[in-house]
Scaffold this motif. Structure first.
Motif, mmCIF file in Angstrom:
data_model
loop_
_atom_site.group_PDB
_atom_site.id
_atom_site.type_symbol
_atom_site.label_atom_id
_atom_site.label_comp_id
_atom_site.label_asym_id
_atom_site.label_seq_id
_atom_site.Cartn_x
_atom_site.Cartn_y
_atom_site.Cartn_z
ATOM 1 N N MET A 47 -13.440 -1.877 -10.142
ATOM 2 C CA MET A 47 -12.355 -2.182 -9.210
ATOM 3 C C MET A 47 -11.003 -2.056 -9.902
ATOM 4 O O MET A 47 -10.030 -1.601 -9.300
ATOM 5 C CB MET A 47 -12.550 -3.569 -8.609
ATOM 6 N N GLN A 48 -10.945 -2.441 -11.175
ATOM 7 C CA GLN A 48 -9.700 -2.302 -11.922
ATOM 8 C C GLN A 48 -9.368 -0.826 -12.131
ATOM 9 O O GLN A 48 -8.211 -0.415 -11.967
ATOM 10 C CB GLN A 48 -9.799 -3.010 -13.270
ATOM 11 N N VAL A 49 -10.354 -0.017 -12.455
ATOM 12 C CA VAL A 49 -10.145 1.430 -12.605
ATOM 13 C C VAL A 49 -9.656 2.010 -11.284
ATOM 14 O O VAL A 49 -8.729 2.825 -11.251
ATOM 15 C CB VAL A 49 -11.441 2.124 -13.079
ATOM 16 N N GLN A 50 -10.248 1.562 -10.173
ATOM 17 C CA GLN A 50 -9.840 2.041 -8.856
ATOM 18 C C GLN A 50 -8.385 1.666 -8.581
ATOM 19 O O GLN A 50 -7.608 2.493 -8.105
ATOM 20 C CB GLN A 50 -10.744 1.452 -7.778
ATOM 21 N N ALA A 51 -8.006 0.422 -8.871
ATOM 22 C CA ALA A 51 -6.629 -0.022 -8.628
ATOM 23 C C ALA A 51 -5.640 0.773 -9.472
ATOM 24 O O ALA A 51 -4.568 1.165 -8.988
ATOM 25 C CB ALA A 51 -6.505 -1.518 -8.914
ATOM 26 N N MET A 52 -5.986 1.033 -10.729
ATOM 27 C CA MET A 52 -5.099 1.812 -11.587
ATOM 28 C C MET A 52 -4.993 3.249 -11.098
ATOM 29 O O MET A 52 -3.911 3.837 -11.128
ATOM 30 C CB MET A 52 -5.582 1.755 -13.042
ATOM 31 N N ALA A 53 -6.095 3.811 -10.616
ATOM 32 C CA ALA A 53 -6.076 5.184 -10.099
ATOM 33 C C ALA A 53 -5.211 5.265 -8.845
ATOM 34 O O ALA A 53 -4.465 6.229 -8.657
ATOM 35 C CB ALA A 53 -7.492 5.660 -9.811
ATOM 36 N N LYS A 54 -5.284 4.253 -7.992
ATOM 37 C CA LYS A 54 -4.455 4.246 -6.786
ATOM 38 C C LYS A 54 -2.973 4.117 -7.139
ATOM 39 O O LYS A 54 -2.124 4.757 -6.517
ATOM 40 C CB LYS A 54 -4.877 3.106 -5.856
ATOM 41 N N ALA A 55 -2.657 3.282 -8.129
ATOM 42 C CA ALA A 55 -1.263 3.130 -8.553
ATOM 43 C C ALA A 55 -0.738 4.433 -9.155
ATOM 44 O O ALA A 55 0.398 4.842 -8.881
ATOM 45 C CB ALA A 55 -1.139 1.985 -9.560
#
Length: 107
Positions: A47-55
């Protein structure tokens, strides 16, 4: 920097950003809840990787808007002129960032 040189650099930057966005599309996908294969901490990491990718994708989208605006200024013969004061943007500034809409004094 001539408008033709700027257009070439801006188009190259634009393509590079689009390629990066395509390459990271997998990281932006929703994280599925599968407790059998992914533990709680692994899911949080995902989920953290996903959030960073979205940012990162949001930053790329913003940069694409800047590039598109600079390409529009080239088409309108406004490239190289400050959007605020109307004075020429410094050549060195345009060499560093051909999408710069303002001179260093107004930035």
């Amino acid at each position: 920097m001539t408008p033709d040189n700027a257009r070439a650099r801006l188009n190259a930057l634009r393509q590079e950003i689009l390629d990066l966005s395509d390459a990271s599309s997998e990281d932006r996908k929703p994280v599925e809840l599968d407790q059998q294969s992914v533990g709680r901490l692994s899911r949080q990491d995902s989920m953290q990787v996903q959030a960073m990718a979205k940012a990162a994708d949001a930053r790329r989208t913003q940069e694409l808007r800047r590039i598109d605006a600079a390409l529009a200024r080239i088409d309108e013969d406004e490239f190289g002129w400050c959007a605020e004061c109307g004075e020429p943007i410094e050549e060195a500034r345009l060499e560093i960032d051909p999408a710069a809409p303002r001179c260093s004094g107004c930035a």
